[in-house]
Design an enzyme around this catalytic site. Structure first.
Site, PDB file in Angstrom:
ATOM      1  NE  ARG A 120      41.534  16.205 110.455  1.00 34.28           N
ATOM      2  CZ  ARG A 120      41.305  15.358 111.442  1.00 34.28           C
ATOM      3  NH1 ARG A 120      41.213  14.070 111.194  1.00 34.28           N
ATOM      4  NH2 ARG A 120      41.207  15.786 112.675  1.00 34.28           N
ATOM      5  CE  LYS A 142      38.608  31.620  93.225  1.00 39.56           C
ATOM      6  NZ  LYS A 142      38.287  33.016  92.867  1.00 39.56           N
ATOM      7  CD  GLU A 184      30.910  33.910  85.211  1.00 38.48           C
ATOM      8  OE1 GLU A 184      32.055  34.198  84.800  1.00 38.48           O
ATOM      9  OE2 GLU A 184      30.537  34.112  86.382  1.00 38.48           O
ATOM     10  CE  LYS A 226      37.395  28.962  86.899  1.00 33.11           C
ATOM     11  NZ  LYS A 226      36.080  28.991  87.571  1.00 33.11           N
ATOM     12  CD  GLU A 236      41.315  35.252  93.260  1.00 29.46           C
ATOM     13  OE1 GLU A 236      40.966  36.227  93.931  1.00 29.46           O
ATOM     14  OE2 GLU A 236      40.507  34.440  92.749  1.00 29.46           O
ATOM     15  NE  ARG A 241      40.756  30.376  90.344  1.00 32.58           N
ATOM     16  CZ  ARG A 241      40.466  29.158  90.768  1.00 32.58           C
ATOM     17  NH1 ARG A 241      41.413  28.385  91.272  1.00 32.58           N
ATOM     18  NH2 ARG A 241      39.238  28.688  90.673  1.00 32.58           N
ATOM     19  CG  ASN A 245      37.484  37.193  91.135  1.00 31.83           C
ATOM     20  OD1 ASN A 245      36.681  36.287  91.221  1.00 31.83           O
ATOM     21  ND2 ASN A 245      38.653  37.190  91.769  1.00 31.83           N
ATOM     22  CG  HIS A 248      32.768  37.755  89.653  1.00 31.66           C
ATOM     23  ND1 HIS A 248      32.989  37.804  88.292  1.00 31.66           N
ATOM     24  CD2 HIS A 248      32.290  36.505  89.910  1.00 31.66           C
ATOM     25  CE1 HIS A 248      32.673  36.637  87.749  1.00 31.66           C
ATOM     26  NE2 HIS A 248      32.247  35.842  88.711  1.00 31.66           N
ATOM     27  CG  HIS A 252      29.989  38.788  94.261  1.00 31.26           C
ATOM     28  ND1 HIS A 252      31.176  38.230  94.669  1.00 31.26           N
ATOM     29  CD2 HIS A 252      29.440  37.909  93.386  1.00 31.26           C
ATOM     30  CE1 HIS A 252      31.351  37.066  94.065  1.00 31.26           C
ATOM     31  NE2 HIS A 252      30.306  36.855  93.290  1.00 31.26           N
ATOM     32  CG  HIS A 266      26.874  34.376  89.986  1.00 32.51           C
ATOM     33  ND1 HIS A 266      27.520  35.297  90.768  1.00 32.51           N
ATOM     34  CD2 HIS A 266      27.839  33.776  89.226  1.00 32.51           C
ATOM     35  CE1 HIS A 266      28.821  35.265  90.511  1.00 32.51           C
ATOM     36  NE2 HIS A 266      29.040  34.362  89.586  1.00 32.51           N
TER      37      HIS A 266
END
Length: 366
Positions: A120, A142, A184, A226, A236, A241, A245, A248, A252, A266
């Site tokens: 956990r 993330k 990036e 960032k 987000e 935030r 993206n 992206h 993606h 990527h």
């Protein structure tokens, strides 16, 4: 040395940036070791840096255990998550322990997710070895794996306890990987800082050629940018935030069409995605065509994809939009897009006509 604080209350942490830091990492890691074995998860491409880190820890009296995984995006999978989790449990990792993620974004994402669910939640440290991971994925918490349905669809927000960035490790990185990470860097200028984009235009080629002070500046600037956004909107939920993206949603879709493989890294997908986002914004009359042209010209000048053809994608607009509909940002059946009004003026648009996106992509493919 530059230290950037990611301010998240009790979960705040430092991002330390310094040339040669890897060989001195034990100074920062010793307080987290608790006199126990520290697992280091890495991939086969990072073995020289693994030896440097293990030697530094050993000299400080910290025992370590290496877990070496295959390189590549396919490692962010259910199978590897299970394998890594079992290995960490075999090592007796406790909730108060810290696992070191030594590698690029794939390793950081996988290790972070494993640590978010192991007993956990246990601690982890990011030691990114690619430019993309240093300026983006190692900061912000993330974590995720990929599935057949799409990229990063199974994951969790789980902040690291510490991020250690040594810009000199980039010297062993293939030029294509450095370029992919540079996309990036450019993103932070396009989001909300036109002056930084101009800095990229002036210095990007030298940075990619190996200029260490320029790399250090780009990394420190990107991390600080960032960190500010993450501190404002960690999960987000308030929209801020989501600006991270940029590129992206389109990117993606391109990655999905190329099978999340080395056909398109990527960062290369993000580069093409940013050019497409600016191109679509211009086509819709939102942004000046001159702004879209600047983005395309800079990406092309540094050897990054600037659209479908240079990304090696020939799919129809309908196919690519189909990939987008699996995006994790879908909300009440709508897909938010990151568009732009000008250089450094990106925004979230929740009312984009997907038919217009299809038509735009079809036009790009002709």
């Amino acid at each position: 040395m530059t230290t950037v604080r990611v301010g998240l209350g009790e979960r705040s942490y430092d991002v330390v940036i310094e040339a040669g830091l890897l060989a001195r990492a034990a100074d920062r890691l010793l307080p987290l070791a608790r006199g126990r074995v520290m697992p280091i998860v890495t991939d086969e491409n990072v073995l020289p840096h693994l030896e440097t880190l293990r030697a530094a820890l050993g000299a400080a009296g910290v025992a370590s255990e290496a877990i070496v995984l295959p390189p590549g995006e396919s490692t962010k999978s259910w199978a590897m998550l299970e394998q890594l989790s079992d290995r960490l449990l075999d090592l007796g990792v406790e909730r108060g322990d810290h696992v070191i993620a030594l590698g690029g974004g794939v390793i950081g994402d996988l290790v972070g997710f494993a640590c978010s669910i192991l007993k956990r939640g246990c601690g982890f440290v990011q030691v990114p070895t690619t430019l993309l991971a240093q300026v983006d994925s190692s900061v912000g918490g993330k974590t995720a794996i990929n599935t057949r349905a799409g990229k990063n669809l199974i994951g969790a927000f789980h902040q690291p306890a510490l991020v250690l960035i040594d810009p000199t490790v980039l010297e062993t990185l293939p030029p294509r990987q450095v370029r992919a990470g540079y996309a990036e860097v450019v993103k932070y200028g396009l989001i909300d800082d036109a002056d930084f984009f101009a800095w990229c235009e002036a210095n990007g080629a030298a940075l990619l050629a190996g200029d260490l002070p320029l790399r250090e500046h780009a990394i420190a600037y990107s991390v600080a940018a960032k960190a500010r956004i993450v501190a404002e909107d960690e999960r987000e939920t308030r929209g801020r935030r989501a600006l991270l993206n940029l590129g992206h949603t389109f990117g993606h879709a391109l990655e999905a069409e190329t099978g999340f493989s080395e056909r398109l890294f990527h960062g290369e997908g993000v580069a093409a995605g940013m050019a497409l986002a600016y191109g679509f914004s211009a086509a819709q009359g939102i942004a000046p065509h001159a702004a879209a042209a600047r983005v395309t010209e800079h990406l092309r000048a540094v050897g990054l994809p600037d659209g479908l053809a240079t990304a090696g994608v020939s799919a129809s607009g309908k196919t690519l939009v189909g990939h987008m509909l699996h995006d994790k940002k879908m909300d009440a059946g709508t897909l938010p897009f990151l568009l732009a009004r000008d250089i450094g003026e990106s925004y979230v648009d929740k009312a984009v006509d997907l038919g217009a996106v299809e038509a735009f992509l079809d036009a790009q493919g002709r």
